[in-house]
Enzyme design. Structure first.
Site, PDB file in Angstrom:
ATOM      1  CB  SER A 147      21.616  41.951  57.765  1.00 19.14           C
ATOM      2  OG  SER A 147      20.587  42.210  58.667  1.00 19.14           O
ATOM      3  CG  ASP A 225      17.462  35.448  59.470  1.00 29.37           C
ATOM      4  OD1 ASP A 225      17.191  36.074  60.506  1.00 29.37           O
ATOM      5  OD2 ASP A 225      18.180  35.896  58.559  1.00 29.37           O
ATOM      6  CG  HIS A 258      20.558  37.544  60.443  1.00 30.01           C
ATOM      7  ND1 HIS A 258      19.755  37.822  59.363  1.00 30.01           N
ATOM      8  CD2 HIS A 258      21.152  38.729  60.754  1.00 30.01           C
ATOM      9  CE1 HIS A 258      19.853  39.099  59.048  1.00 30.01           C
ATOM     10  NE2 HIS A 258      20.698  39.678  59.868  1.00 30.01           N
TER      11      HIS A 258
HETATM   12  C1  LIG Z   1      29.446  39.096  62.424  1.00 26.58           C
HETATM   13  C2  LIG Z   1      27.976  38.995  62.504  1.00 26.58           C
HETATM   14  O1  LIG Z   1      27.420  38.040  62.932  1.00 26.58           O
HETATM   15  O2  LIG Z   1      27.311  40.069  62.014  1.00 26.58           O
HETATM   16  C3  LIG Z   1      25.989  40.373  62.209  1.00 26.58           C
HETATM   17  C4  LIG Z   1      25.206  39.857  63.239  1.00 26.58           C
HETATM   18  C5  LIG Z   1      23.895  40.268  63.364  1.00 26.58           C
HETATM   19  C6  LIG Z   1      23.367  41.211  62.494  1.00 26.58           C
HETATM   20  C7  LIG Z   1      22.046  41.702  62.582  1.00 26.58           C
HETATM   21  C8  LIG Z   1      21.129  41.214  63.645  1.00 26.58           C
HETATM   22  C9  LIG Z   1      21.620  42.649  61.663  1.00 26.58           C
HETATM   23  C10 LIG Z   1      22.483  43.136  60.669  1.00 26.58           C
HETATM   24  O3  LIG Z   1      22.169  44.041  59.852  1.00 26.58           O
HETATM   25  O4  LIG Z   1      23.742  42.641  60.598  1.00 26.58           O
HETATM   26  C11 LIG Z   1      24.186  41.724  61.471  1.00 26.58           C
HETATM   27  C12 LIG Z   1      25.489  41.284  61.343  1.00 26.58           C
END
Ligand SMILES: CC(=O)Oc1ccc2c(C)cc(=O)oc2c1
Length: 280
Positions: A147, A225, A258
């Site tokens: 991400s 996602d 995601h």
């Molecule tokens: C541990 C975990 O689930 O990490 C996580 C959750 C959500 C997100 C979102 C929405 C964006 C991102 O850049 O990283 C991320 C990491």
């Protein structure tokens, strides 16, 4: 000076956490390292740098990705830095997608963030120098992330193609200039001048890449996602790669979201992908 925070044996190797005083971010930084079995001064191993996403720390990948057995088998060390500078003296906001926990792997130019938010320098220069000084590793490096960390990994590889053998990402933000997370972060860290944003945008950087600097790239993306359409937009990067025969492979996976459930399902494939190039 490295301070050891934790040490645990896993998959025949070692997981360790450290803190140290970082000059690029002017604060105490934490990172985690996995050393595969057999890594020693007479048997140095290559390193995969892992960049985590929003809200994460050095711990999420190490605790949740399930990467140790394959990394141990392939003889790859893994280094996972924190996602931003932190501490009472570091500016912060009550926000999950900006400031502490959301460094976006760039060097901020806008006050008050420009004092500490230099994650680009930290990940590209300071951390690898420290790792190569203190651990039994070679200077062969690959980079991956999730991400916001996927943005960091692809962007850093495109800007430093001589430093990495290969790059990969899970669910990366590939076009931060064109999505709400990226616009918010780039405005806050870099200001309103979009010409400076382009220096950290994977699509812009791939557009400019010269063939002699092409690196093998793998992206894994789940089609369930929630952030795919509005924030991630992997097709924007694929379209550019196709126009210039850039060696980017996008794999879409039905039903995956995601989360780290997705990462843990395909991390072995990413380790095998990088191993081809790290061991060449
Ligand atoms: C541990 C975990 O689930 O990490 C996580 C959750 C959500 C997100 C979102 C929405 C964006 C991102 O850049 O990283 C991320 C990491």
């Amino acid at each position: 000076m490295l301070e050891n925070i934790s040490t645990a044996k896993v998959a025949g190797g070692w997981h360790k956490q450290y803190s140290h005083s970082a000059s690029s971010t002017r604060c105490t930084m934490r990172f985690a390292v996995f050393l595969p079995p057999g890594a020693s001064e007479t048997n140095k191993v290559p390193v995969l740098y892992w960049l985590s996403g929003l809200t994460c720390t050095d711990e999420n990948f190490m605790q949740k990705a399930g990467a140790f057995k394959k990394a141990a088998e392939l003889g790859i060390a893994i280094v996972a830095p924190d996602t931003s500078p932190r501490g009472d003296n570091v500016p912060n906001e009550d926000s999950y997608d900006f400031a502490q926990g959301a460094g976006f792997y760039l060097n901020a130019t806008k006050a008050p963030y420009n004092t500490h938010f230099n994650m680009y320098d930290y990940v590209v220069n300071e951390l690898p120098a420290l790792i190569e000084q203190h651990f039994p590793v070679t200077d062969k490096k690959a980079i991956s992330g999730h991400s916001m960390g996927g943005h960091g990994a692809l962007m850093i590889a495109l800007k430093n193609p001589q430093s990495y053998t290969s790059a990969s990402a899970f669910s990366p933000i590939v076009n931060p200039m064109a999505c709400p997370w990226g616009v918010k972060a780039f405005t806050g860290y870099l200001g309103d001048d979009k010409t400076t944003w382009a220096h950290y945008d994977t699509c812009e950087l791939m557009q400019q890449a010269e063939q002699a600097n092409y690196l093998p790239m793998l992206i894994s993306q789940g089609d369930a996602d929630n952030f795919l359409e509005e924030q991630l937009k992997p097709q924007n990067l694929v379209d550019i790669a196709n126009t210039k025969a850039y060696p980017l492979q996008l794999e879409m996976h039905a039903g995956y979201d995601h989360s780290y459930f997705f990462i843990s399902s395909f991390i072995d494939q990413h380790l095998l992908f990088h191993h081809q190039f790290l061991s060449a």
